[in-house]
Design a protein around this motif. Structure first.
Motif, PDB file in Angstrom:
ATOM      1  N   GLN A 140     -73.463 -24.079 -45.309  1.00  0.00           N
ATOM      2  CA  GLN A 140     -72.328 -23.626 -46.111  1.00  0.00           C
ATOM      3  C   GLN A 140     -71.595 -24.771 -46.811  1.00  0.00           C
ATOM      4  OE1 GLN A 140     -70.492 -21.898 -42.463  1.00  0.00           O
ATOM      5  NE2 GLN A 140     -68.552 -22.581 -43.329  1.00  0.00           N
TER       6      GLN A 140
ATOM      7  N   MET B  87     -66.032 -23.699 -36.476  1.00  0.00           N
ATOM      8  CA  MET B  87     -66.706 -24.978 -36.725  1.00  0.00           C
ATOM      9  C   MET B  87     -66.044 -26.081 -35.899  1.00  0.00           C
ATOM     10  SD  MET B  87     -67.903 -24.806 -40.655  1.00  0.00           S
ATOM     11  CE  MET B  87     -66.469 -25.562 -41.353  1.00  0.00           C
TER      12      MET B  87
ATOM     13  N   LYS C  75     -56.972 -16.244 -43.019  1.00  0.00           N
ATOM     14  CA  LYS C  75     -56.847 -17.407 -43.923  1.00  0.00           C
ATOM     15  C   LYS C  75     -58.040 -17.444 -44.866  1.00  0.00           C
ATOM     16  CE  LYS C  75     -57.796 -21.647 -42.548  1.00  0.00           C
ATOM     17  NZ  LYS C  75     -58.832 -22.265 -43.379  1.00  0.00           N
ATOM     18  N   ASP C  76     -59.224 -17.175 -44.283  1.00  0.00           N
ATOM     19  CA  ASP C  76     -60.445 -17.136 -45.092  1.00  0.00           C
ATOM     20  C   ASP C  76     -60.705 -15.674 -45.478  1.00  0.00           C
ATOM     21  OD1 ASP C  76     -61.694 -20.058 -44.709  1.00  0.00           O
ATOM     22  OD2 ASP C  76     -60.753 -19.435 -42.854  1.00  0.00           O
TER      23      ASP C  76
ATOM     24  N   ARG D  78     -67.552 -23.329 -54.661  1.00  0.00           N
ATOM     25  CA  ARG D  78     -68.492 -23.820 -53.644  1.00  0.00           C
ATOM     26  C   ARG D  78     -69.773 -22.972 -53.717  1.00  0.00           C
ATOM     27  NH1 ARG D  78     -65.481 -24.246 -47.956  1.00  0.00           N
ATOM     28  NH2 ARG D  78     -67.232 -25.639 -47.575  1.00  0.00           N
TER      29      ARG D  78
ATOM     30  N   ARG E  34     -58.971 -28.877 -41.659  1.00  0.00           N
ATOM     31  CA  ARG E  34     -58.951 -29.918 -42.705  1.00  0.00           C
ATOM     32  C   ARG E  34     -57.552 -30.490 -42.914  1.00  0.00           C
ATOM     33  NH1 ARG E  34     -63.179 -26.467 -45.053  1.00  0.00           N
ATOM     34  NH2 ARG E  34     -65.099 -27.686 -45.204  1.00  0.00           N
TER      35      ARG E  34
ATOM     36  N   GLN F 268     -64.024 -14.617 -46.876  1.00  0.00           N
ATOM     37  CA  GLN F 268     -65.045 -14.664 -45.816  1.00  0.00           C
ATOM     38  C   GLN F 268     -64.991 -13.385 -44.974  1.00  0.00           C
ATOM     39  OE1 GLN F 268     -66.184 -18.260 -43.430  1.00  0.00           O
ATOM     40  NE2 GLN F 268     -64.758 -17.436 -41.964  1.00  0.00           N
TER      41      GLN F 268
ATOM     42  N   HIS G   7     -71.890 -21.331 -50.825  1.00  0.00           N
ATOM     43  CA  HIS G   7     -71.101 -21.408 -49.581  1.00  0.00           C
ATOM     44  C   HIS G   7     -71.215 -20.118 -48.756  1.00  0.00           C
ATOM     45  CE1 HIS G   7     -67.755 -21.969 -46.847  1.00  0.00           C
ATOM     46  NE2 HIS G   7     -67.148 -20.904 -47.337  1.00  0.00           N
TER      47      HIS G   7
HETATM   48  N1  BAL Z   1     -63.120 -21.949 -42.729  1.00  0.00           N
HETATM   49  C1  BAL Z   1     -64.195 -21.877 -43.685  1.00  0.00           C
HETATM   50  C2  BAL Z   1     -65.267 -22.825 -43.408  1.00  0.00           C
HETATM   51  C3  BAL Z   1     -65.502 -23.782 -44.529  1.00  0.00           C
HETATM   52  O1  BAL Z   1     -64.556 -24.138 -45.232  1.00  0.00           O
HETATM   53  O2  BAL Z   1     -66.644 -24.203 -44.709  1.00  0.00           O
END
Ligand code: BAL
Ligand code: ATP
Ligand code: PAF
Length: 382
Positions: A157, A126, A252-253, A218, A290, A256, A221
């Motif tokens: 998302q 992103m 990290k994700d 979320r 972030r 996902q 998401h």
């Molecule tokens: N890295 C995950 C993307 C998100 O937080 O939307």
């Protein structure tokens, strides 16, 4: 005889092995060229030396000489040295002419080699790129011939009230970083390109796994993630044609990664998923776009996340994950000023259920809120 001259040279066309000459063997191709060069020169050679560039092996020179109609008296041998064997074969033929005094010899190379298949590495992001992304990109550059990075802040998302509008979009700096890393292609689609006419009518569901942990906080998401990832995969698989596509995702994700792996398995998507370990700042904080939201105080407070996970890892590795005191770990995080705990759990990362006797991995995963910023992190404890 000292002066040896090349009096004729011919080659067959170069085509894909699986296409034009699919039914023709290497020695047949070589015989064809040899017969033609002998006819043009008006003289049959008394020896044929052929380099073998990943052909079938064996005595290519002799077989091709017979195939060319040079008769049994024509000697033949091969040089089995793959690349460069043609040059060695010509040198051998020259030596033969020199030593035998005037006889003609043919030297050349025959082979049915196809270059290693080209692979395409894709890193979906992103944007607001940092060293975490750079690590994924470097891994892809090591493993692929062509590397593409997509930058797209995917509205699907983000939930209501999340940071879709304010998400950092430093496009020029991102593109410069991609150039510096040597990325071949940046795909930066507009929202209208990805979703012409707004939300798609048909989208993907991340199922029950998509409603837990990150998905509980979320809602929707992971459905949004899956939908955009599927679109990116379809675009890149089509663009890559016959070439294999690998896609790189950060650990990290972790949830996902697991959900995208299920997308590929459940819908037979021809993409290989490559997970990449978490990249951390010096103090231990997992890198994240972030993190730019954090002021100095929040950044200090956020360290409680990676430090608590590191303690759990130590406990897990020394005493077994079953002995980990999760409640005290949760309190440790909650007691840190300015930090709110969303969840801290230990799961088997292949199912995201509690680990069992059969689990080969156990992972502590957590999400916190610091100021207005939501951060996630995880570490293996088995
Ligand atoms: N890295 C995950 C993307 C998100 O937080 O939307
Ligand atoms: N610190 C990191 N280590 C390894 N991979 C990472 C890291 N940060 C991001 N990635 C991976 O980079 C890819 C793109 O992530 P994204 O662009 O959302 O960045 P991000 O830093 O995770 O942003 P966000 O702050 O939105 O979570 C994802 O596969 C993500 O897991
Ligand atoms: C995979 C992804 C690029 C899909 O928008 C996003 O979720 C991310 O950056 O992790």
């Amino acid at each position: 005889m000292d002066d040896v001259a090349i009096v004729g040279a011919l080659r067959t066309p170069v085509v894909s092995r699986s296409r034009g000459f699919a039914g023709t063997t290497v020695d047949e191709l070589a015989a064809h060229a040899l017969a033609a060069v002998a006819a043009a020169g008006g003289r049959r050679p008394d020896a044929v030396v052929l380099g073998n560039c990943t052909g079938p092996g064996g005595n290519l020179g002799r077989i091709a000489a017979l195939g060319a109609g040079f008769g049994e008296s024509c000697a033949g041998w091969g040089v089995d040295a793959q690349c460069g064997s043609g040059l060695i074969a010509v040198a051998e033929a020259t030596r033969h002419v020199r030593e035998t005094g005037g006889a003609a010899a043919a030297g050349g190379e025959a082979g049915a080699a196809e270059p290693a298949p080209v692979t395409v590495g894709l890193i979906p992001t992103m944007g607001a790129l940092h060293e975490g992304h750079a690590t994924l990109i470097r891994r892809a550059l090591e493993q692929n011939d062509v590397v593409a990075v997509s930058i797209f802040v995917n509205p699907l998302q983000f939930g209501p009230g999340e940071d879709y509008e304010s998400y950092p979009r430093p496009l020029e700096a991102d593109l410069q970083m991609l150039r510096d890393l040597g990325v071949d292609l940046a795909f930066v689609p507009e929202r209208e390109t990805m979703y012409p006419g707004g939300r798609p009518l048909v989208s993907l569901s991340s199922g029950e796994l998509g409603t837990r942990f990150e998905g509980a906080s979320r809602p929707g998401h992971f459905d949004g993630v899956l939908t955009v990832v599927a679109k990116l995969f379809n675009l890149f698989v089509a663009a890559a044609g016959p070439h294999r596509v690998r896609a790189y995702f950060g650990q990290k994700d972790a949830q996902q990664v697991a959900i995208v792996q299920r997308l590929v398995a459940d819908l037979n998507v021809p993409v290989t998923i490559v997970p990449v370990a978490i990249v951390r700042e010096e103090g231990g904080l997992a890198m994240s776009s972030r993190n730019t939201y954090l002021d100095e105080e929040s950044r200090r407070a956020a360290l409680v996340l990676s430090r608590t996970l590191a303690l759990l890892r130590e406990e897990g590795l020394s005493r077994g994950y079953a002995g980990i005191d999760l409640e005290s770990a949760r309190s440790r995080i909650e007691e840190r000023d300015g930090v709110e705990l969303d969840y801290l759990e230990i799961v088997d990362p292949s199912t995201f259920d509690a680990p069992t006797e059969a689990s080969t991995r156990a992972m502590a995963m957590a999400a916190i809120r610091v100021g207005g910023t939501r951060l996630i992190d995880n570490m293996d404890v088995l």
